[in-house]
Design a protein around this motif. Structure first.
Motif, PDB file in Angstrom:
ATOM      1  N   ALA A 173       0.736  -1.310  -0.094  1.00 56.87           N
ATOM      2  CA  ALA A 173      -0.135  -0.039  -0.074  1.00 56.87           C
ATOM      3  C   ALA A 173       1.029   1.239  -0.123  1.00 56.87           C
ATOM      4  CB  ALA A 173      -0.875  -0.227   1.353  1.00 56.87           C
ATOM      5  N   PHE A 174       1.930   1.197   0.694  1.00 54.50           N
ATOM      6  CA  PHE A 174       3.027   2.415   0.845  1.00 54.50           C
ATOM      7  C   PHE A 174       3.372   2.756  -0.532  1.00 54.50           C
ATOM      8  CE2 PHE A 174       7.118   4.198   1.052  1.00 54.50           C
ATOM      9  CZ  PHE A 174       6.814   5.296   2.028  1.00 54.50           C
ATOM     10  N   PHE A 175       3.804   1.542  -1.603  1.00 54.36           N
ATOM     11  CA  PHE A 175       4.457   1.656  -2.807  1.00 54.36           C
ATOM     12  C   PHE A 175       3.261   2.026  -3.901  1.00 54.36           C
ATOM     13  CE2 PHE A 175       7.760  -1.124  -0.615  1.00 54.36           C
ATOM     14  CZ  PHE A 175       8.749   0.073  -0.643  1.00 54.36           C
ATOM     15  N   GLU A 176       2.056   1.816  -3.376  1.00 51.07           N
ATOM     16  CA  GLU A 176       1.093   2.374  -4.267  1.00 51.07           C
ATOM     17  C   GLU A 176       1.021   4.051  -4.245  1.00 51.07           C
ATOM     18  OE1 GLU A 176      -2.593   0.821  -3.191  1.00 51.07           O
ATOM     19  OE2 GLU A 176      -1.909  -1.397  -3.937  1.00 51.07           O
ATOM     20  N   ARG A 177       1.366   4.455  -3.360  1.00 51.29           N
ATOM     21  CA  ARG A 177       1.378   5.912  -3.118  1.00 51.29           C
ATOM     22  C   ARG A 177       2.831   6.525  -3.310  1.00 51.29           C
ATOM     23  NH1 ARG A 177      -0.691   4.163   1.804  1.00 51.29           N
ATOM     24  NH2 ARG A 177       0.930   5.330   2.944  1.00 51.29           N
ATOM     25  N   HIS A 178       3.864   5.752  -3.132  1.00 53.55           N
ATOM     26  CA  HIS A 178       5.162   6.524  -3.353  1.00 53.55           C
ATOM     27  C   HIS A 178       6.181   5.604  -4.077  1.00 53.55           C
ATOM     28  CE1 HIS A 178       4.270   9.080   0.274  1.00 53.55           C
ATOM     29  NE2 HIS A 178       3.798   7.822   0.670  1.00 53.55           N
ATOM     30  N   PRO A 179       6.990   6.162  -4.882  1.00 58.70           N
ATOM     31  CA  PRO A 179       7.811   5.506  -5.620  1.00 58.70           C
ATOM     32  C   PRO A 179       8.745   4.311  -4.936  1.00 58.70           C
ATOM     33  CG  PRO A 179       8.426   7.830  -5.463  1.00 58.70           C
ATOM     34  CD  PRO A 179       7.320   7.571  -4.790  1.00 58.70           C
ATOM     35  N   PRO A 191       8.434   9.313   3.472  1.00 56.11           N
ATOM     36  CA  PRO A 191       8.361   8.937   4.623  1.00 56.11           C
ATOM     37  C   PRO A 191       8.852   7.585   5.517  1.00 56.11           C
ATOM     38  CG  PRO A 191       6.168   9.601   3.554  1.00 56.11           C
ATOM     39  CD  PRO A 191       7.386   9.214   2.596  1.00 56.11           C
ATOM     40  N   CYS A 192       9.606   8.039   6.418  1.00 59.41           N
ATOM     41  CA  CYS A 192      10.345   6.911   6.851  1.00 59.41           C
ATOM     42  C   CYS A 192      10.269   6.951   8.519  1.00 59.41           C
ATOM     43  CB  CYS A 192      11.955   7.080   6.893  1.00 59.41           C
ATOM     44  SG  CYS A 192      12.304   6.988   5.227  1.00 59.41           S
ATOM     45  N   ILE A 193      10.232   5.534   9.233  1.00 59.19           N
ATOM     46  CA  ILE A 193      10.117   5.400  10.466  1.00 59.19           C
ATOM     47  C   ILE A 193      11.544   5.536  11.211  1.00 59.19           C
ATOM     48  CG2 ILE A 193       9.195   3.821  12.317  1.00 59.19           C
ATOM     49  CD1 ILE A 193       7.281   2.704  10.015  1.00 59.19           C
ATOM     50  N   GLY A 194      11.489   6.301  11.963  1.00 50.77           N
ATOM     51  CA  GLY A 194      13.100   6.845  12.638  1.00 50.77           C
ATOM     52  C   GLY A 194      13.041   6.048  13.843  1.00 50.77           C
ATOM     53  N   HIS A 195      14.450   5.938  14.195  1.00 51.98           N
ATOM     54  CA  HIS A 195      14.964   5.308  15.441  1.00 51.98           C
ATOM     55  C   HIS A 195      15.752   6.213  16.292  1.00 51.98           C
ATOM     56  CE1 HIS A 195      17.625   2.084  17.599  1.00 51.98           C
ATOM     57  NE2 HIS A 195      16.699   2.372  18.061  1.00 51.98           N
ATOM     58  N   ARG A 196      15.366   6.385  17.450  1.00 55.45           N
ATOM     59  CA  ARG A 196      16.384   7.105  18.230  1.00 55.45           C
ATOM     60  C   ARG A 196      16.944   6.119  19.484  1.00 55.45           C
ATOM     61  NH1 ARG A 196      16.499  12.606  18.892  1.00 55.45           N
ATOM     62  NH2 ARG A 196      14.303  12.799  18.110  1.00 55.45           N
ATOM     63  N   PHE A 197      18.312   6.326  19.434  1.00 56.44           N
ATOM     64  CA  PHE A 197      18.760   5.807  20.543  1.00 56.44           C
ATOM     65  C   PHE A 197      18.526   6.291  21.889  1.00 56.44           C
ATOM     66  CE2 PHE A 197      21.802   4.864  16.953  1.00 56.44           C
ATOM     67  CZ  PHE A 197      21.777   3.482  16.851  1.00 56.44           C
ATOM     68  N   GLN A 236       1.165  -1.028   8.091  1.00 54.82           N
ATOM     69  CA  GLN A 236       0.201  -0.361   8.144  1.00 54.82           C
ATOM     70  C   GLN A 236       0.373   0.738   6.880  1.00 54.82           C
ATOM     71  OE1 GLN A 236      -0.478   1.385  12.043  1.00 54.82           O
ATOM     72  NE2 GLN A 236      -0.617  -0.902  12.904  1.00 54.82           N
ATOM     73  N   GLY A 237       1.546   0.934   6.434  1.00 52.99           N
ATOM     74  CA  GLY A 237       1.979   1.545   5.369  1.00 52.99           C
ATOM     75  C   GLY A 237       2.256   3.073   5.720  1.00 52.99           C
ATOM     76  N   LEU A 238       2.666   3.266   7.015  1.00 54.77           N
ATOM     77  CA  LEU A 238       2.879   4.635   7.261  1.00 54.77           C
ATOM     78  C   LEU A 238       4.340   5.195   6.806  1.00 54.77           C
ATOM     79  CD1 LEU A 238       2.057   6.798   9.562  1.00 54.77           C
ATOM     80  CD2 LEU A 238       3.249   5.653  11.234  1.00 54.77           C
ATOM     81  N   GLY A 239       5.209   4.290   6.657  1.00 52.94           N
ATOM     82  CA  GLY A 239       6.573   4.634   6.026  1.00 52.94           C
ATOM     83  C   GLY A 239       7.351   3.342   5.923  1.00 52.94           C
ATOM     84  N   LEU A 240       8.656   3.876   5.394  1.00 59.36           N
ATOM     85  CA  LEU A 240       9.456   2.866   5.086  1.00 59.36           C
ATOM     86  C   LEU A 240      10.222   2.445   6.484  1.00 59.36           C
ATOM     87  CD1 LEU A 240      11.347   3.973   2.030  1.00 59.36           C
ATOM     88  CD2 LEU A 240       9.741   2.017   2.015  1.00 59.36           C
ATOM     89  N   ALA A 241      10.827   1.197   6.810  1.00 55.97           N
ATOM     90  CA  ALA A 241      11.364   0.667   7.903  1.00 55.97           C
ATOM     91  C   ALA A 241      12.695   0.255   7.723  1.00 55.97           C
ATOM     92  CB  ALA A 241      10.498  -0.092   8.675  1.00 55.97           C
ATOM     93  N   TYR A 242      13.810   0.297   8.625  1.00 61.18           N
ATOM     94  CA  TYR A 242      15.114  -0.422   8.310  1.00 61.18           C
ATOM     95  C   TYR A 242      15.073  -1.240   9.766  1.00 61.18           C
ATOM     96  CZ  TYR A 242      20.020  -0.258   7.510  1.00 61.18           C
ATOM     97  OH  TYR A 242      21.432  -0.523   7.165  1.00 61.18           O
ATOM     98  N   VAL A 243      14.999  -2.557   9.479  1.00 61.90           N
ATOM     99  CA  VAL A 243      14.875  -3.577  10.444  1.00 61.90           C
ATOM    100  C   VAL A 243      15.880  -4.566  10.364  1.00 61.90           C
ATOM    101  CG1 VAL A 243      12.435  -2.678  10.901  1.00 61.90           C
ATOM    102  CG2 VAL A 243      12.965  -4.500   9.225  1.00 61.90           C
ATOM    103  N   PHE A 244      16.183  -5.387  11.267  1.00 57.47           N
ATOM    104  CA  PHE A 244      16.550  -6.637  10.879  1.00 57.47           C
ATOM    105  C   PHE A 244      15.996  -7.657   9.861  1.00 57.47           C
ATOM    106  CE2 PHE A 244      18.227  -5.595  15.332  1.00 57.47           C
ATOM    107  CZ  PHE A 244      19.708  -5.634  14.950  1.00 57.47           C
ATOM    108  N   GLU A 245      16.734  -8.316   9.043  1.00 58.74           N
ATOM    109  CA  GLU A 245      16.095  -8.974   7.899  1.00 58.74           C
ATOM    110  C   GLU A 245      15.509 -10.137   8.674  1.00 58.74           C
ATOM    111  OE1 GLU A 245      17.285 -10.839   3.711  1.00 58.74           O
ATOM    112  OE2 GLU A 245      18.950 -10.971   5.435  1.00 58.74           O
ATOM    113  N   ASP A 246      15.810 -10.904   9.601  1.00 61.06           N
ATOM    114  CA  ASP A 246      15.047 -11.915  10.257  1.00 61.06           C
ATOM    115  C   ASP A 246      14.016 -11.700  10.907  1.00 61.06           C
ATOM    116  OD1 ASP A 246      17.551 -13.545   9.733  1.00 61.06           O
ATOM    117  OD2 ASP A 246      18.139 -13.597  11.470  1.00 61.06           O
ATOM    118  N   MET A 247      13.768 -10.358  11.251  1.00 59.42           N
ATOM    119  CA  MET A 247      12.527  -9.969  11.835  1.00 59.42           C
ATOM    120  C   MET A 247      11.290  -9.641  10.842  1.00 59.42           C
ATOM    121  SD  MET A 247      14.090  -7.225  14.769  1.00 59.42           S
ATOM    122  CE  MET A 247      12.492  -6.536  14.936  1.00 59.42           C
TER     123      MET A 247
END
Length: 296
Positions: A173-179, A191-197, A236-247
């Motif tokens: 759904a995210f890629f239907e709205r964004h390239p 739009p990306c989902i950020g991570h704060r240490f 849910q299509g809120l943004g891109l996420a950068y996560v562990f591949e295994d997850m």
């Protein structure tokens, strides 16, 4: 000065380790009010103030710091002496406290925990999830689990498995709205989902290809302090996420998520069990180390 028991001094060391009456009370199995009362009694017997206490903070006084510096190695020697008794038992026993980030606990520790505790039923394993790097000895941990690239140089470490990989994922759904991004710099406009240490620093997404390394500042509607929480908003299509591949693997296989920039996402040193170099490794930790070597 009135006599003081080793139990009183253990109580003092626990408070000094946490510098928080509520957390120390949980470890000791007391209510905060009972612990505060016990501390006041100890200070009265010693006729010296050990902690400066306010409604928001607990800190050692100069006298408390001096007592802590003298007691900590002495109690460590006592603990080592008691650990010697484990050599006379058929199987190790006692408590094993491990600090780990939530993702590390999920990916590496929990899959091992059931088998380890089945093999060593007299060991009580406590896993404390905290993404912050902690003073292991000061906080009363036997070991920790972190990425190999984040280990302190003075720690003994043991790999828990193969190299890891983090990937950039988004929902259909995210890629239907964004390239779909074709280059790491393209994520800046999405739009990306950020991570704060825990330190307060925002994580910069890391990429590498053909010897070229890039770190990209991302922007988006949501910032989280835990990598393992990023999958739900990504699904849910809120943004891109950068996560562990295994997850992300189950969702990639089901088609609920799609991976992008795969050729820029390289492998890096995986999770390691680490522990301080000591004259004697506690029996429960020694058993866990051997178990990891056999089952990783």
């Amino acid at each position: 000065m009135k006599p003081t028991s080793t139990a009183d001094l253990s109580l003092f060391l626990c408070i000094a380790r946490h510098l928080n009456l509520s957390r120390a009370a949980v470890e000791l199995g007391l209510t905060p009010s009972a612990l505060s009362h016990a501390l006041r009694q100890l200070e009265a017997r010693l006729d010296v103030r050990l902690f400066n206490r306010t409604t928001r903070s607990v800190a050692l006084t100069e006298a408390g710091e001096r007592l802590h510096a003298r007691l900590q190695p002495a109690f460590r020697d006592i603990a080592d002496a008691l650990e010697d008794l484990n050599s006379f038992r058929d199987k190790p026993s006692g408590n094993l406290r491990i600090t780990a980030g939530r993702a590390a606990a999920e990916l590496a520790l929990l899959p091992l925990a059931n088998r380890f505790l089945t093999a060593y039923p007299d060991v009580r394993l406590e896993i404390v999830s905290d993404d912050a790097l902690v003073d292991m000895v000061g906080a009363g941990f036997d070991a920790g689990v972190r990425l190999g690239e984040r280990l302190q140089a003075d720690m003994v470490s043991l790999s828990l498995g193969p190299y890891l990989r983090s990937v950039v994922v988004g929902s259909p759904a995210f890629f239907e709205r964004h390239p779909m991004p074709q280059h790491p710099q393209d994520v800046k406009g999405l739009p990306c989902i950020g991570h704060r240490f825990p330190s307060g620093t925002l994580y910069r997404w890391e990429f590498e290809r053909g010897g070229i390394r890039l770190e990209v500042d991302v922007q988006g509607p949501l910032i989280l302090g835990d990598v393992s929480l990023m999958l739900a908003p990504a699904l849910q299509g809120l943004g891109l996420a950068y996560v562990f591949e295994d997850m992300a693997k189950p969702y990639l296989e089901s088609g609920q998520l799609q991976q992008v920039l795969g050729d820029w996402c390289q492998y890096y040193p995986g999770l390691h069990l680490y522990y301080p170099s000591r004259r004697q490794v506690p029996a429960a930790l020694k058993a866990f180390i051997e178990f990891v070597r056999e089952h990783r």
